[in-house]
Design a protein around this motif. Structure first.
Motif, PDB file in Angstrom:
ATOM      1  N   GLY A  24     -10.986  -8.059 -31.546  1.00  0.00           N
ATOM      2  CA  GLY A  24     -12.215  -8.835 -31.706  1.00  0.00           C
ATOM      3  C   GLY A  24     -12.462  -9.791 -30.560  1.00  0.00           C
ATOM      4  N   HIS A  25     -13.342 -10.771 -30.816  1.00  0.00           N
ATOM      5  CA  HIS A  25     -13.703 -11.759 -29.799  1.00  0.00           C
ATOM      6  C   HIS A  25     -14.100 -13.063 -30.476  1.00  0.00           C
ATOM      7  CE1 HIS A  25     -13.650  -9.494 -26.020  1.00  0.00           C
ATOM      8  NE2 HIS A  25     -14.112  -8.457 -26.706  1.00  0.00           N
ATOM      9  N   VAL A  26     -14.140 -14.107 -29.662  1.00  0.00           N
ATOM     10  CA  VAL A  26     -14.702 -15.386 -30.095  1.00  0.00           C
ATOM     11  C   VAL A  26     -15.853 -15.715 -29.147  1.00  0.00           C
ATOM     12  CG1 VAL A  26     -14.305 -17.857 -30.395  1.00  0.00           C
ATOM     13  CG2 VAL A  26     -12.521 -16.225 -31.034  1.00  0.00           C
ATOM     14  N   TYR A  27     -17.033 -15.946 -29.714  1.00  0.00           N
ATOM     15  CA  TYR A  27     -18.221 -16.246 -28.911  1.00  0.00           C
ATOM     16  C   TYR A  27     -18.694 -17.668 -29.208  1.00  0.00           C
ATOM     17  CZ  TYR A  27     -18.371 -11.128 -28.703  1.00  0.00           C
ATOM     18  OH  TYR A  27     -18.053  -9.807 -28.537  1.00  0.00           O
ATOM     19  N   PHE A  28     -19.103 -18.375 -28.165  1.00  0.00           N
ATOM     20  CA  PHE A  28     -19.663 -19.723 -28.340  1.00  0.00           C
ATOM     21  C   PHE A  28     -21.092 -19.731 -27.819  1.00  0.00           C
ATOM     22  CE2 PHE A  28     -20.207 -24.130 -26.537  1.00  0.00           C
ATOM     23  CZ  PHE A  28     -20.453 -24.728 -27.770  1.00  0.00           C
ATOM     24  N   GLU A  29     -22.026 -20.071 -28.701  1.00  0.00           N
ATOM     25  CA  GLU A  29     -23.432 -20.164 -28.319  1.00  0.00           C
ATOM     26  C   GLU A  29     -23.773 -21.640 -28.146  1.00  0.00           C
ATOM     27  OE1 GLU A  29     -25.724 -18.127 -31.276  1.00  0.00           O
ATOM     28  OE2 GLU A  29     -24.376 -16.394 -31.263  1.00  0.00           O
ATOM     29  N   ALA A  30     -23.910 -22.046 -26.900  1.00  0.00           N
ATOM     30  CA  ALA A  30     -24.116 -23.468 -26.597  1.00  0.00           C
ATOM     31  C   ALA A  30     -25.424 -23.993 -27.180  1.00  0.00           C
ATOM     32  CB  ALA A  30     -24.096 -23.679 -25.083  1.00  0.00           C
ATOM     33  N   ASN A  31     -26.470 -23.155 -27.179  1.00  0.00           N
ATOM     34  CA  ASN A  31     -27.784 -23.614 -27.659  1.00  0.00           C
ATOM     35  C   ASN A  31     -27.763 -23.926 -29.146  1.00  0.00           C
ATOM     36  OD1 ASN A  31     -28.829 -23.287 -25.091  1.00  0.00           O
ATOM     37  ND2 ASN A  31     -29.521 -21.180 -25.484  1.00  0.00           N
ATOM     38  N   THR A  32     -27.157 -23.035 -29.909  1.00  0.00           N
ATOM     39  CA  THR A  32     -27.142 -23.227 -31.368  1.00  0.00           C
ATOM     40  C   THR A  32     -25.886 -23.938 -31.839  1.00  0.00           C
ATOM     41  OG1 THR A  32     -26.099 -21.065 -31.674  1.00  0.00           O
ATOM     42  CG2 THR A  32     -28.512 -21.138 -31.704  1.00  0.00           C
TER      43      THR A  32
END
Length: 386
Positions: A325-333
């Protein structure tokens, strides 16, 4: 003179007595001579020369004249020893036949007892590297390797051969000890070859599932086993089982050795002790994620000095290794998504650690769990405020 002594000794091995051998060698050297001259040149006592000549004549090695003085001549070696040579050949053939029959009887006996003899080849320490390179280069379908630190160093010297088989799209798998992740030897292994980490204590090199090279790291000596059905099958099963449970290292390849070792330690700690801590936390603690932190800190792992980006990078590598899998970071939200291709809560411990880390750094969070039977699971961590 020395040459004559050597010839004399050799003739004795053919069954001649010492005097007979000395006399024949002297006759060959002097051609036709009298008995008294022969006694002189062969250094045989005069009283012994005539009986010796009679024995040579009986063995068809010399001719004695009937006149006096007695003259004697050696029969040419190719004629004199032809019969003896054939007799020796027949004896050797008979011995070979006997040994073959005995061996056949032994094999038949083993078969009736359900056993069969197999052989292997010893490889000296000086030739192990060359032999390993040759066997890698000659592989047709697969190369599967389990090595300790010493063996991995040996394998690193086979870079050229590994590149060659990798270009042919062979199935190449390597198991190494965790201490070798991102080591100097690790860096020498060509790209595209999958390496996993486990507690390996042997050096076993398998080629095409039919040939094995075992190497002793104590003395560097090796042994080759070819077409050994049982041994190959057992080693293949051992390898497959270890490989299945080993730690993937691809996500760590670009890291420093220190960073890679830290991530391995995190995974190992959680895999071995995480379940017990989670169960205890569920019953006893109001903040289970804090207990996970205590578990990591107890084992020398701390996130205190790491930024949010550092933690996300670590967790992303962990998810790649453990859950594909992965870990994603969405800075905007300000959303963090922990995504796993595996179901059944495989991502929960890591999401718990990540959530706990955020709270330790002063963030307030809200967690949402999603499970899809076909696509795996996702955990959304919403950062509310800092």
């Amino acid at each position: 003179m020395e040459n004559e002594r050597v010839l004399t000794v050799s003739l004795e091995e053919f069954g001649l007595s010492k005097y007979e051998a000395q006399a024949y060698v002297a006759l060959i050297a002097k051609s036709t001579i009298s008995a008294s001259e022969l006694a002189y040149y062969s250094e045989i006592p005069r009283t012994k020369i005539y009986p010796t000549l009679l024995k040579l004549e009986n063995k068809k090695l010399a001719i004695i004249s009937k006149s006096k003085p007695i003259m004697c001549t050696a029969i040419a070696p190719e004629d004199a020893f032809d019969g003896i040579i054939h007799e020796q050949i027949n004896k050797v053939n008979a011995m070979n036949s006997l040994v073959s029959n005995l061996k056949k009887a032994s094999e038949e006996s083993r078969k009736t007892r359900g056993s069969e003899e197999k052989r292997y080849f010893h490889v000296s320490a000086n030739n192990v590297l060359v032999q390993l390179q040759t066997m890698i280069e000659g592989s047709k379908s697969s190369v599967k390797i389990m090595t300790d630190q010493w063996g991995f160093g040996l394998l690193a010297e086979c870079k050229e051969q590994l590149v060659s088989v990798a270009r042919r799209n062979l199935d190449i798998k390597i198991l190494v000890p965790p201490t070798q992740i991102c080591s100097e030897s690790y860096r020498k292994i060509p790209d595209g070859i999958e390496i996993r980490a486990s507690e390996i204590t042997q050096n076993c090199f398998m080629f095409d599932e039919t040939e094995l090279l075992l190497v002793n790291n104590d003395n560097g000596k090796g042994a080759i086993f070819s077409s050994t059905d049982i041994l190959s099958s057992n080693q293949e099963k051992i390898f497959s089982n270890v490989w299945k449970n080993a730690i993937k290292t691809e996500a760590l390849a670009d890291m420093s050795k220190t960073e890679a070792q830290e991530i391995y330690k995190i995974i190992k700690t959680v895999n071995e002790m995480g379940l017990t801590y989670i169960l205890n936390s569920t019953m006893l603690s109001k903040r289970p994620e804090s207990d996970m932190f205590k578990l990591l800190e107890k084992n020398g792992i701390s996130f205190k000095s790491k930024s949010l980006d550092d933690v996300i990078e670590i967790m992303d590598a962990v998810m790649q290794i453990t859950c594909s899998g992965h870990v994603y970071f969405e800075a905007n939200t300000r959303n963090i998504t922990v995504e796993s291709k595996l179901n059944s809560g495989h991502s929960l411990p890591w999401a718990s650690i990540l959530d706990g880390c955020l709270q330790k750094q002063g963030y307030k969070t809200r967690t949402i769990y999603q499970n899809n039977a076909n696509k795996g699971e996702k955990i959304h961590i919403k950062i509310i405020k800092n």
